[in-house]
Design an enzyme around this catalytic site. Sequence first.
Site, PDB file in Angstrom:
ATOM      1  N   GLU A 118       0.824  -1.213   0.000  1.00  0.00           N
ATOM      2  CA  GLU A 118       0.000   0.000   0.000  1.00  0.00           C
ATOM      3  C   GLU A 118       0.862   1.268   0.000  1.00  0.00           C
ATOM      4  O   GLU A 118       0.357   2.353   0.267  1.00  0.00           O
ATOM      5  CB  GLU A 118      -0.956   0.016   1.207  1.00  0.00           C
ATOM      6  N   HIS A 141      -3.260   1.869   8.429  1.00  0.00           N
ATOM      7  CA  HIS A 141      -4.304   1.074   7.769  1.00  0.00           C
ATOM      8  C   HIS A 141      -4.411  -0.277   8.467  1.00  0.00           C
ATOM      9  O   HIS A 141      -3.402  -0.926   8.728  1.00  0.00           O
ATOM     10  CB  HIS A 141      -3.955   0.872   6.286  1.00  0.00           C
ATOM     11  N   HIS A 143      -7.474  -3.775   9.627  1.00  0.00           N
ATOM     12  CA  HIS A 143      -8.653  -4.543   9.224  1.00  0.00           C
ATOM     13  C   HIS A 143      -9.545  -4.874  10.434  1.00  0.00           C
ATOM     14  O   HIS A 143      -9.660  -6.044  10.821  1.00  0.00           O
ATOM     15  CB  HIS A 143      -8.212  -5.865   8.562  1.00  0.00           C
ATOM     16  N   HIS A 213     -12.929  -4.065   3.012  1.00  0.00           N
ATOM     17  CA  HIS A 213     -11.479  -4.248   3.117  1.00  0.00           C
ATOM     18  C   HIS A 213     -10.930  -3.766   4.460  1.00  0.00           C
ATOM     19  O   HIS A 213     -10.363  -4.565   5.209  1.00  0.00           O
ATOM     20  CB  HIS A 213     -10.784  -3.531   1.945  1.00  0.00           C
TER      21      HIS A 213
HETATM   22  O1  2HA Z   1      -0.719  -5.112   3.744  1.00  0.00           O
HETATM   23  O2  2HA Z   1      -3.679  -4.756   4.263  1.00  0.00           O
HETATM   24  O3  2HA Z   1      -4.286  -3.566   2.035  1.00  0.00           O
HETATM   25  C1  2HA Z   1      -1.815  -5.886   3.437  1.00  0.00           C
HETATM   26  C2  2HA Z   1      -3.001  -5.035   3.304  1.00  0.00           C
HETATM   27  C3  2HA Z   1      -3.294  -4.521   1.972  1.00  0.00           C
HETATM   28 ZN    ZN Z   2      -5.589  -3.906   3.869  1.00  0.00          ZN
END
Ligand code: 2HA
Ligand code: ZN
Length: 266
Positions: A118, A141, A143, A213
């Site tokens: 990313e 970022h 999840h 995502h």
């Molecule tokens: O690094 O989360 O968006 C792996 C991820 C890609």
């Molecule tokens: Zn990701």
Amino acid sequence: MTTIRNNGPLMAEIGRIAEVAGYLWTNGWAERNGGNISVNLTGLLTSEEMVLPALALATPLQEAMTALGGHVFYVTGTGKRMRYVAQDPFANGALIRIAPDGKSYEVIAEQLVAPTSELPSHLLMHNYLRSSGRDNRVVLHTHPTELIGMTHCKPFLDSKVLTRTLWSMIPECRIIVPKGVGIVPYETPGTIELAHATIRQLEKHDVVFWEKHGILAVGEDLIECFDAIDTLSKSSKIYLSARMAGFEPTGMTDQQLDDLVPAFGL
Ligand code: 2HA
Ligand code: ZN
């Protein structure tokens, strides 16, 4: 020989990166290599550290990062796991220096670790925020399960609806995430299209959802970015547990939410 390990303030910031990487893993937000972190370290490096020799040839960037020329970032490594970033940030991430013309980067420390997939998104965001005068140092970022879950529900793919729902679960959410959240419709991970769609959302928000995502937060401080996502996650858990118990949560009223603005100087 110059070694960044003697730089106390820099190592303290690397310590915070490791700390947050650990939180991402223990929260269950970082399966396998999920998520990535970049932090602008330029202000923490000495003049000798800024000119450390590159560990490999420069890698070209798809777009010139004109506001980032000469800047140095810590970035987590591609394919690297957050649980290992927490244990050893230098074996699972690297310091990269952007070329003066912003068209390429070099890995300068501490090991030759290739940056996250990313990276185009992260750098485009740093570049956009710096060029619009925001003192942004961090892109995070990750999840988070429940927050991603909510993006599988069509009505929540509207920034106003999603923001109102999450804000109204607890006062803290309105206070900690005062600009609300933006949403980017599904895009292939790691693409420049995803990056461009994200910076459009950053005009108004510091936290952006990527449909089906993950979540992205930008800011001056990594711990604050984590806290914003953590607070949103708390709200989504309250909302979803109410729904699982079979009732629609009442939520705070508009008046209750509005009263927080003067009370907390928002
Ligand atoms: O690094 O989360 O968006 C792996 C991820 C890609
Ligand atoms: Zn990701």
